[in-house]
Design an enzyme around this catalytic site. Structure first.
Site, PDB file in Angstrom:
ATOM      1  CE1 TYR A  31       1.320  -0.180   4.436  1.00 52.99           C
ATOM      2  CE2 TYR A  31       0.224   1.871   4.246  1.00 52.99           C
ATOM      3  CZ  TYR A  31       0.807   0.995   4.958  1.00 52.99           C
ATOM      4  OH  TYR A  31       1.415   1.295   6.260  1.00 52.99           O
ATOM      5  NE  ARG A  50       6.807   4.156   0.539  1.00 52.31           N
ATOM      6  CZ  ARG A  50       6.559   4.619   1.672  1.00 52.31           C
ATOM      7  NH1 ARG A  50       7.648   5.145   2.845  1.00 52.31           N
ATOM      8  NH2 ARG A  50       5.488   5.249   1.932  1.00 52.31           N
ATOM      9  NE  ARG A  98      -5.303 -20.097   3.582  1.00 55.24           N
ATOM     10  CZ  ARG A  98      -4.387 -21.051   3.966  1.00 55.24           C
ATOM     11  NH1 ARG A  98      -4.551 -22.174   3.618  1.00 55.24           N
ATOM     12  NH2 ARG A  98      -3.701 -20.500   5.037  1.00 55.24           N
ATOM     13  CE  LYS A 145       3.202   3.079   3.248  1.00 58.97           C
ATOM     14  NZ  LYS A 145       3.417   2.941   4.521  1.00 58.97           N
ATOM     15  CD  GLU A 178       9.898   1.633  10.845  1.00 64.21           C
ATOM     16  OE1 GLU A 178       9.914   2.656   9.822  1.00 64.21           O
ATOM     17  OE2 GLU A 178      10.134   0.487  10.385  1.00 64.21           O
ATOM     18  CG  LEU A 202       8.175   2.261   4.934  1.00 61.95           C
ATOM     19  CD1 LEU A 202       8.023   0.788   4.274  1.00 61.95           C
ATOM     20  CD2 LEU A 202       6.897   2.964   5.150  1.00 61.95           C
TER      21      LEU A 202
HETATM   22  N1  PMP Z   1       7.531   3.766   9.083  1.00 59.12           N
HETATM   23  C1  PMP Z   1       6.461   3.024   9.088  1.00 59.12           C
HETATM   24  C2  PMP Z   1       6.680   1.657   9.782  1.00 59.12           C
HETATM   25  C3  PMP Z   1       5.236   3.523   8.522  1.00 59.12           C
HETATM   26  O1  PMP Z   1       4.137   2.593   8.259  1.00 59.12           O
HETATM   27  C4  PMP Z   1       5.256   4.557   7.816  1.00 59.12           C
HETATM   28  C5  PMP Z   1       4.100   5.109   7.184  1.00 59.12           C
HETATM   29  N2  PMP Z   1       3.403   4.426   6.256  1.00 59.12           N
HETATM   30  C6  PMP Z   1       6.651   5.422   7.888  1.00 59.12           C
HETATM   31  C7  PMP Z   1       7.860   4.911   8.400  1.00 59.12           C
HETATM   32  C8  PMP Z   1       6.612   6.810   7.254  1.00 59.12           C
HETATM   33  O2  PMP Z   1       6.800   6.660   5.966  1.00 59.12           O
HETATM   34  P1  PMP Z   1       6.321   7.945   5.128  1.00 59.12           P
HETATM   35  O3  PMP Z   1       6.984   9.009   5.293  1.00 59.12           O
HETATM   36  O4  PMP Z   1       6.514   7.270   3.615  1.00 59.12           O
HETATM   37  O5  PMP Z   1       4.856   8.126   5.249  1.00 59.12           O
END
Ligand code: PMP
Length: 282
Positions: A31, A50, A98, A145, A178, A202
């Site tokens: 996503y 991305r 499945r 993601k 994070e 991410l």
């Molecule tokens: N880390 C994680 C785990 C996230 O889910 C997100 C946002 N989806 C981010 C960092 C921030 O990414 P972005 O700046 O691309 O929104």
């Protein structure tokens, strides 16, 4: 609201996907969330790039060209009259019997987009966030993601039950990865520290922009792992994400950061980030 499902623009109540969709059965999908400011898309190309990378890592193609994707975003923003908000996009491997093995390549991917209005999104935050500390129990490819967001969701709930706004996740050695849905930063003196890119976090689109802007403004940036102890003795802390931009963090694991007030560097970065985001939005 109007939503987009596999080529059709429909009222949200008519949007449907199969119970055999691999997004539903295996979290086999990715996503993106793109922010809308002044009715325009912030860093659309960063998100599109991305998306393509996430899909490639999972052996999936882009379901449509960058231009076609931009057009879907624009049409939903217009039809739903979004001034401030976001566009959510999800692509899964599609519906098939499945089976752990991927289905045949011809299987049609499922592509869904919808908008969320968030009036006041870019208002200055009244206070900083209080972040809890939670072990990082996610899988090892956090750079993709994917829609498997159950652990971050659990960690955020644990943080909320303990009276915090969010959680920063940490690894066995005590290093922070994070936030549950944002990238984490600390500031010591004039140096901004945030974890280096790798499979453990991410690769935030906002992170890339904020680090570039910080360097352009002659701030010092170190991309390296930092520990819980370092974070708790930092002068400032903040998080970044597409929908929150730069948000100050004023408490980590129950300890006040610096003087417990939103930091100066975080405030400055938020301003310059928002200025550029508005100026370059598509
Ligand atoms: N880390 C994680 C785990 C996230 O889910 C997100 C946002 N989806 C981010 C960092 C921030 O990414 P972005 O700046 O691309 O929104």
């Amino acid at each position: 609201r109007t939503v987009y499902v596999n080529g059709d623009y429909l009222p949200e109540s008519e949007g449907r996907v199969s119970i055999f969709d691999r997004g539903f059965l295996f979290a086999d999908g990715v996503y993106e969330v793109t922010t809308v400011l002044d009715g325009k898309l912030v860093d659309f190309d960063g998100h599109a790039a991305r998306l393509e990378r996430s899909l490639r890592e999972l052996d999936m193609p882009m379901p449509m060209t960058r231009d076609a994707l931009l057009e879907v975003h624009h049409r939903l923003v217009a039809e739903n009259d979004i001034d401030e908000g976001l566009v959510y996009l999800q692509v899964t491997r599609g519906a098939a019997d499945r089976d752990f093995a991927y289905p045949a390549e011809e299987t049609e991917q499922t592509v869904v987009l919808f908008t969320q209005a968030k009036p006041g999104l870019a208002k200055a935050p009244e206070k900083g966030l209080s972040v809890d500390l939670q072990p990082d129990l996610r899988w090892g490819r956090r750079d993709i993601k994917t829609v498997q967001l159950l652990y971050p969701s659990m960690a955020k709930m644990a943080a909320k039950r303990a009276g915090h706004d969010d959680a920063w996740m940490h690894e066995p050695g005590g290093t922070i990865t994070e936030g549950t849905s944002n990238n984490a930063y600390i500031v010591k003196g004039n140096t901004i520290v945030t974890r280096q890119l790798g499979n453990e976090i991410l690769h935030g689109i906002t992170r890339a922009a904020v680090l570039r802007l910080a360097r352009e403004a002659q701030m010092k940036v170190e991309e390296r792992a930092f520990t819980v102890e370092e974070a708790q003795s930092a002068d400032e802390a903040f998080v970044t994400s597409a929908s929150t931009f730069v948000m100050p963090v004023t408490s980590i694991g129950g300890k006040a950061v610096g003087d417990g007030q939103p930091g100066r560097i975080a405030g400055r970065l938020r301003e310059i980030y928002l200025d550029e985001a508005r100026a370059k939005a598509l």
